[in-house]
Scaffold this active site. Structure first.
Site, PDB file in Angstrom:
ATOM      1  N   SER A  46       1.085  -1.271  -0.201  1.00 55.31           N
ATOM      2  CA  SER A  46      -0.234  -0.123   0.057  1.00 55.31           C
ATOM      3  C   SER A  46       0.700   1.240  -0.038  1.00 55.31           C
ATOM      4  CB  SER A  46      -0.955   0.008   1.113  1.00 55.31           C
ATOM      5  OG  SER A  46      -1.761  -1.194   1.388  1.00 55.31           O
TER       6      SER A  46
HETATM    7  N1  SAH Z   1      -0.953  -4.971   3.801  1.00 55.83           N
HETATM    8  C1  SAH Z   1      -0.257  -5.116   2.887  1.00 55.83           C
HETATM    9  C2  SAH Z   1      -1.064  -4.728   1.580  1.00 55.83           C
HETATM   10  C3  SAH Z   1      -1.006  -5.743   0.624  1.00 55.83           C
HETATM   11  S1  SAH Z   1      -2.235  -5.775  -0.646  1.00 55.83           S
HETATM   12  C4  SAH Z   1       0.949  -4.488   2.704  1.00 55.83           C
HETATM   13  O1  SAH Z   1       1.390  -3.820   3.723  1.00 55.83           O
HETATM   14  O2  SAH Z   1       1.809  -4.908   1.868  1.00 55.83           O
HETATM   15  C5  SAH Z   1      -3.394  -6.921  -0.104  1.00 55.83           C
HETATM   16  C6  SAH Z   1      -3.153  -8.296   0.281  1.00 55.83           C
HETATM   17  O3  SAH Z   1      -4.361  -8.857   0.731  1.00 55.83           O
HETATM   18  C7  SAH Z   1      -2.620  -9.132  -0.852  1.00 55.83           C
HETATM   19  O4  SAH Z   1      -1.321  -9.898  -0.500  1.00 55.83           O
HETATM   20  C8  SAH Z   1      -3.662 -10.331  -1.090  1.00 55.83           C
HETATM   21  O5  SAH Z   1      -3.317 -11.443  -1.503  1.00 55.83           O
HETATM   22  C9  SAH Z   1      -4.510 -10.466   0.310  1.00 55.83           C
HETATM   23  N2  SAH Z   1      -5.577 -10.797   0.321  1.00 55.83           N
HETATM   24  C10 SAH Z   1      -6.653 -10.561  -0.546  1.00 55.83           C
HETATM   25  N3  SAH Z   1      -7.976 -11.437  -0.206  1.00 55.83           N
HETATM   26  C11 SAH Z   1      -7.527 -11.741   0.931  1.00 55.83           C
HETATM   27  C12 SAH Z   1      -8.193 -12.786   1.985  1.00 55.83           C
HETATM   28  N4  SAH Z   1      -9.581 -13.279   1.643  1.00 55.83           N
HETATM   29  N5  SAH Z   1      -7.539 -13.357   3.018  1.00 55.83           N
HETATM   30  C13 SAH Z   1      -6.298 -12.896   3.101  1.00 55.83           C
HETATM   31  N6  SAH Z   1      -5.529 -12.348   2.374  1.00 55.83           N
HETATM   32  C14 SAH Z   1      -6.239 -11.776   1.245  1.00 55.83           C
END
Ligand code: SAH
Length: 232
Positions: free
Chosen positions: A81
């Site tokens: 993000s």
């Molecule tokens: N907090 C992260 C943001 C990553 S983007 C950071 O600081 O880098 C969002 C993430 O959510 C992705 O890695 C994606 O694989 C995950 N995601 C999407 N749907 C999900 C679910 N149902 N359960 C767990 N993770 C999920």
């Protein structure tokens, strides 16, 4: 105290955390100045972002862009993000009381999780893509962040065995708020989550009332990757 040029606590433990040139403390300090200009006010959050080496949460090839205020690819079609969004969501979570136990859904690179772990007692994080979770765990170990428990699962289900949580942060956008997550919020607890289809997402903050009801507010327009079902 002006912490602007204080050395990161991570740099003492991990030499690469210090960074060079585009990944140096100067670059982090400039990012912080920019976030302040964009309205981030919480000193605790600004201080953590000033110390945490975001360049160690992305691929080396992209490291020189780590302190731009932008989302960056982390593989598997996912993104780390934007720093402003990380700061704002963290600020929203800490607004009234500092939560003790926090659940994050969507570990991704682990950066947001590391920010939370620097501020609260214990963080639980769930990621559906195994490879991303493995990389994130390696970073937590390297930086000595020992108050994080992580799990490979569909985070829409939360982490029932460890519920209730004082706060829950979802970092991928679902079409609606997940009932299972709301149910795992302690009374007085706060959930922050992006909700809505691509291009039309709102960042919501929901507070659980003592009487079992919820107060919901729309905080901002945002852009997140989708919250998906199942594991990969
Ligand atoms: N907090 C992260 C943001 C990553 S983007 C950071 O600081 O880098 C969002 C993430 O959510 C992705 O890695 C994606 O694989 C995950 N995601 C999407 N749907 C999900 C679910 N149902 N359960 C767990 N993770 C999920």
């Amino acid at each position: 105290m002006d912490g602007l040029h204080r050395m990161s606590r991570f740099a003492h433990k991990v030499p690469e955390a210090r960074g060079l040139g585009m990944t140096s403390q100067r670059a982090r300090d400039r990012l912080i100045e920019r976030l302040v200009g964009e309205g981030i006010r919480d000193r605790r959050v600004l201080d953590v972002l000033r110390q945490l080496p975001r360049h160690l949460f992305i691929d080396e090839a992209l490291a020189t862009r780590a302190y731009e205020d932008t989302a960056l690819p982390i593989g598997q079609g996912q993104t780390i993000s934007q720093p402003y969004v990380v700061a704002r969501m963290t600020e929203l979570l800490l607004d009234q009381v500092v939560p003790r136990r926090v659940l994050e859904v969507g570990t991704g690179s682990g950066y947001q999780c590391a920010v939370l772990a620097s501020l609260v007692d214990q963080v639980y994080t769930v990621e559906r893509i195994d490879e991303l979770l493995r990389n994130a765990r390696r970073r937590f170990r390297k930086l000595g962040l020992s108050n994080i428990r992580s799990r490979h699962d569909d985070g829409r289900l939360g982490w029932p065995d460890e519920a209730p949580f004082d706060a829950i942060m979802v970092t991928a956008a679902g079409s609606d708020l997940e009932e299972a997550l709301l149910a795992q919020l302690a009374p007085g607890g706060v959930l922050v989550a992006p909700v809505g289809p691509p291009g039309k997402q709102d960042l919501l903050r929901v507070r659980a009332n003592a009487d079992g009801g919820w107060q919901r507010e729309i905080v901002a327009a945002v852009s997140f990757v989708p919250l998906l079902g199942g594991v990969a």
